[in-house]
Every structure is written in C-alpha cells, then in structure tokens.
Design a protein around this motif. Structure first.
Motif, short mmCIF file in Angstrom:
data_model
loop_
_atom_site.label_atom_id
_atom_site.label_comp_id
_atom_site.label_asym_id
_atom_site.label_seq_id
_atom_site.Cartn_x
_atom_site.Cartn_y
_atom_site.Cartn_z
N ARG A 27 16.35 4.58 11.34
CA ARG A 27 17.51 3.93 10.71
C ARG A 27 18.22 2.98 11.66
NH1 ARG A 27 21.09 9.44 10.65
NH2 ARG A 27 22.61 8.90 12.28
N GLY A 28 17.60 2.66 12.80
CA GLY A 28 18.18 1.69 13.73
C GLY A 28 19.18 2.27 14.70
N ALA A 29 19.21 3.59 14.82
CA ALA A 29 20.13 4.26 15.74
C ALA A 29 19.35 4.92 16.87
CB ALA A 29 20.98 5.29 15.00
N GLU A 30 18.53 4.12 17.55
CA GLU A 30 17.68 4.69 18.59
C GLU A 30 18.48 5.27 19.75
OE1 GLU A 30 15.06 1.65 19.99
OE2 GLU A 30 16.64 0.49 20.97
N ASN A 31 19.73 4.87 19.89
CA ASN A 31 20.58 5.44 20.93
C ASN A 31 20.85 6.92 20.70
OD1 ASN A 31 22.19 4.42 18.65
ND2 ASN A 31 23.96 5.15 19.79
N LEU A 32 20.63 7.41 19.48
CA LEU A 32 20.83 8.83 19.16
C LEU A 32 19.54 9.62 19.16
CD1 LEU A 32 23.45 8.47 16.27
CD2 LEU A 32 23.87 8.77 18.72
N CYS A 33 18.43 8.99 19.52
CA CYS A 33 17.13 9.66 19.51
C CYS A 33 17.16 10.89 20.42
CB CYS A 33 16.05 8.69 19.99
SG CYS A 33 14.41 9.44 20.18
N PRO A 34 16.83 12.09 19.90
CA PRO A 34 16.84 13.29 20.74
C PRO A 34 15.84 13.23 21.89
CG PRO A 34 16.83 13.88 18.40
CD PRO A 34 16.55 12.41 18.48
#
Length: 335
Positions: free
Chosen positions: A103-110
């Motif tokens: 969804r374009g939120a790669e900064n939140l990728c675990p």
C-alpha cells in the motif's frame, strides 16, 4: 579499510566508538559497493552509539547520510556504473511483499532494515547498499551540502507532511538542529509562518537568519497559536508543551526515532478540540525522491560543520552537547 565500530554502547563521553581495521565489504548480488566521500552525523547515530536503540548488529559501524561513489557492483545490478555518485540513506531494505509495502507504506514494513543499525554504515572508508535503495544525486551540489539531506532532510520533510499543515499555516519547530533547519527552509518556501522553540542562542540566531518569524526558548510559548508543530528534540516532556501551543485542529508530529517518556497529558488542555499527536517512522523511497526534488527546486541547503572521519567521536560529542548549529558532516580523510 578503517571503520568506526560501536564496541560497547554507552555515553559518548566514555568513547564507545573504536577505530578498527576490517576487510573491505563484499557487496551482495543486488548491492553496490560504495567508497564513502562524506557522511552526515545524525542524532540517530548518537542513539545507536549510546544504546538508546537496542543493538541489532554487535560492533556496528554507524552512519546513514552517505555520499559516495560506486566502487563495485553485484552481479544482478544494472543501471549503475563504477564512479557514479550515489547517496545511502537510513532505509536500507524492505521485503517488498507485505501489506504495508503493497500500500506504499514501506517505512512500516516489519522486515525493514536500516543502514548503520542493522548493517554497517558510513563511518568507514567503504559501505554497501542494495542498488534499489541507492539514491542518485545531482552532480553540481557539493558532497558536504548533500549529506545531511539524506536523513535529516528526508525525515524533516516527512514530519512536515505528517502535520497536514494548511497552505500559509503557522508551524512550530521544537528543537532546531540538522533536521529542523532543513525542514524550516521547505516550510518557508511553501508559504508557512515558522516559529522556533529551541535552546541555545546559536540555533535561535540561525532560525531567524533563515526566515523564522520568531525564535524563543524550548519551553516558551510561541507568539501565536500553531496550525501544526514538529518535535525534533528527543524530550518527551515537550509533548504537552507543544500540544498546548496548537490551535484547534492542529497536529503535532514527533520526528525522532527515540523519545524520552511523555508525562501524563490533560485531555482538556492538551488534546481537546481535535488536536492530534502523530509519530514519524523512518521514510519511504518516495519521500526521499520527493524531498530531493523539492530541495533542488527551492535551493534548500544545510548549514554544515565538517570534521575529518578520523574525528567521528568528537563530532558525536559535539552533537550531544549542542556545540554547533545546523549539521555536522564527516569527510573521509582515510582514503
């Protein structure tokens, strides 16, 4: 090669960084080998060195605001050539497949990994970076000027966007170091009125020189209510101070990766009237591309203080003590 390593995290005054000899790293198939030319000194480096962040890689080499040149390419890399100038930033790798990445939120990728924390960074003669996370840099801008943009600038930019500041809005900046003084330039260029709350006469003077409407102590109220605010200082006790300075519907964005404990909030005075408190977690590559384009368009420039790479511990001590305004940059004097 020579590199600085966090041998035992602790106060920088006790010299937790040690200069070590290591083999030049070997890039993976999808990575670039980068010869470091300059590396910005970020407060996150201080948190890694002092142990505010948990150890991810024992003996890690800090540094994630790297300007360098490609010295080697993995077998699966295309689109780069030896000698290309590239930037290496904080976000090093994501899985690219999780719901957040989709969804374009790669900064939140675990599964996200970070330069200078999970992998060795730029306080060294060489580092590596996945080619997909390397940033192409404009050729006409000096290495030292570019280095702080690669984290301080990008994070400040994301923090500014997280405030949802209306056009022509009133923005408060709490703390005015490497990230804040770049963020201020973007906000001013976009028409905001900027008020700065920070300790230290030099930082206050710099804020006014850059165009801030006011500059006062960190705990002082701004001269008018704020539509948005960003907390750059890692001091949790400033959160209620900043929230109380917000106008109705205002947003406080917390830019740091580490923050001391926040004291209890009073709902009526601190959060009522639909005020919001938002955190900032890393950045996406799109943030980086957008910020570098905005910085080029508006002539955003870091106020820099250079140190030889051989004096990296001194730069971190000076950062902690607030001995300079703007940003510090290490220049490779090893090679």
């Amino acid at each position: 090669m020579r590199a600085w390593a966090v041998t035992a995290p602790g106060p920088v005054e006790a010299d937790p960084l040690r200069l070590v000899e290591r083999p030049v790293p070997v890039q993976e198939d999808d990575e670039l080998l980068v010869r470091v030319r300059a590396c910005g000194v970020c407060r996150t480096d201080l948190h890694v060195t002092e142990g505010d962040l948990p150890v991810r890689r024992p003996g890690v080499t800090p540094g994630h605001e790297v300007v360098g040149e490609v010295a080697g390419l993995g077998r699966a890399v295309s689109g780069f050539a030896p000698g290309d100038r590239v930037g290496v930033a904080w976000l090093r790798r994501t899985d690219g497949t999780c719901a957040y990445c989709a969804r374009g939120a790669e900064n939140l990728c675990p599964a996200s990994r970070y330069t200078g924390w999970d992998a060795d960074g730029g306080y060294a003669e060489y580092t590596t970076v996945p080619a997909a996370f390397a940033h192409r840099l404009p050729g006409e801008v000096d290495d030292v000027v570019l280095a702080p943009l690669l984290c301080a600038g990008i994070i400040g930019f994301r923090a500014l966007r997280r405030t949802s500041l209306p056009r022509g809005g009133r923005l408060g900046l709490y703390g005015f170091g490497g990230s804040a003084h770049l963020c201020a330039q973007v906000a001013l260029a976009e028409g905001a009125t900027v008020h700065v709350m920070t300790r230290g006469a030099a930082a206050q003077t710099l804020a006014l020189e850059l165009g801030a409407a006011s500059a006062q102590g960190a705990y002082d109220p701004p001269p008018e209510p704020l539509d948005g605010a960003i907390l750059f200082a890692p001091a949790g006790d400033l959160v209620p101070v900043a929230l109380r300075a917000l106008d109705r519907g205002g947003v406080l964005s917390v830019a740091g990766i580490h923050l001391s404990d926040i004291p209890p909030l009073r709902y009526e005075s601190d959060l009522f009237y639909e005020k919001e408190l938002r955190s900032v977690t890393s950045n996406t590559r799109e943030d980086a591309r957008d910020f570098l384009a905005v910085a080029a368009r508006h002539g955003v420039r870091a106020t820099t203080h250079t140190y030889p790479l051989s004096r990296a511990p001194e730069a971190l001590r000076d950062l902690k003590a607030g001995r300079f305004d703007g940003a510090a940059v290490l220049v490779n004097d090893f090679s």
